[in-house]
Scaffold this active site. Structure first.
Site, short mmCIF file in Angstrom:
data_model
loop_
_atom_site.label_atom_id
_atom_site.label_comp_id
_atom_site.label_asym_id
_atom_site.label_seq_id
_atom_site.Cartn_x
_atom_site.Cartn_y
_atom_site.Cartn_z
N ILE A 144 0.71 -1.39 0.00
CA ILE A 144 -0.07 0.19 0.12
C ILE A 144 0.97 1.05 0.05
O ILE A 144 2.11 1.16 0.46
CB ILE A 144 -1.02 0.10 1.24
CG1 ILE A 144 -1.88 1.13 1.03
CG2 ILE A 144 -0.22 0.03 2.60
CD1 ILE A 144 -3.14 0.94 1.96
N CYS A 145 0.34 2.19 -0.74
CA CYS A 145 0.81 3.78 -0.53
C CYS A 145 2.32 3.71 -1.25
O CYS A 145 2.12 3.33 -2.36
CB CYS A 145 0.78 4.10 0.92
SG CYS A 145 1.33 5.85 0.98
N HIS A 146 3.31 3.98 -0.57
CA HIS A 146 4.69 3.97 -1.33
C HIS A 146 5.33 2.44 -1.38
O HIS A 146 6.43 2.41 -1.81
CB HIS A 146 5.51 4.92 -0.32
CG HIS A 146 5.24 6.39 -0.59
ND1 HIS A 146 4.25 7.05 -0.02
CD2 HIS A 146 5.75 7.34 -1.50
CE1 HIS A 146 4.27 8.30 -0.34
NE2 HIS A 146 5.19 8.47 -1.31
#
Length: 189
Positions: free
Chosen positions: A111-113
């Site tokens: 998730i995300c980065h």
């Protein structure tokens, strides 16, 4: 319980992992009956953040990356956080660990980065995924297709954009971990 008997690895950086992206997926696996092993670069406690800058909680680390193998686990969670994700992707041991999950066809959730680590492990080529918006060009440059969606599943790889997507992300990762190995994922590794 969907994940009874399953052991899931979750990575955490010594500093800089986004707290909700670590804590909520870990809790979702445990609530589904799975066991979670927290893995970092070293066994010292890990300090999380909120919104990449505000101090978060400290979490205990179960094992150092050099003391584990993908063969011990049924799936992998990689939380985001700009600093945490950058720290994880700079570790050759973390990158090899991630690559081994794909080679074995085991489900991975990022998730995300966190897709930075997938890029470093050369595992986005030919896959469709999402991430924090600023990684779109990185994913495309690594041969992946980036889409702006709450959650994307591609052959056992679950990705989401931000903490706002955690409910969908957690539901899908529990589903994918419950399904187990994905042969097509191993073929693309």
């Amino acid at each position: 319980m969907k994940l009874q008997g399953k052991t899931i690895a979750i990575l955490i950086s010594p500093r800089g992992t986004e707290e909700p992206e670590f804590a909520q997926p870990k809790a979702a696996v445990e609530q589904a009956g799975g066991a979670v092993t927290v893995i970092s670069l070293k066994t010292d406690d890990a300090e999380t953040v909120n919104n990449d800058l505000d101090p978060g909680k400290t979490f205990a680390v179960d094992k150092a990356i050099g003391d584990v193998s993908a063969a011990e686990f049924d799936g992998l969670i990689i939380p985001g956080g700009c600093v945490g994700a950058d720290t994880l992707r700079s570790s050759d041991k973390v990158v090899a660990f991630v690559r081994d999950f794909f080679a074995a066809g085991k489900p991975v959730a990022a998730i995300c980065h966190a897709p930075w680590t997938l890029i470093e492990a050369d595992q986005v080529r030919g896959r469709t995924l999402t991430s924090f918006l600023t990684l779109a060009t990185d994913i495309r440059n690594a041969g992946g297709t980036w889409v702006d969606q709450e959650v994307v599943v591609d052959q056992g790889l679950v990705t989401s954009r931000t903490p706002d997507d955690l409910p969908a992300f957690c539901a899908k990762l529990v589903e994918e971990f419950g399904e187990g190995k994905h042969v097509a994922q191993a073929e693309n590794a």
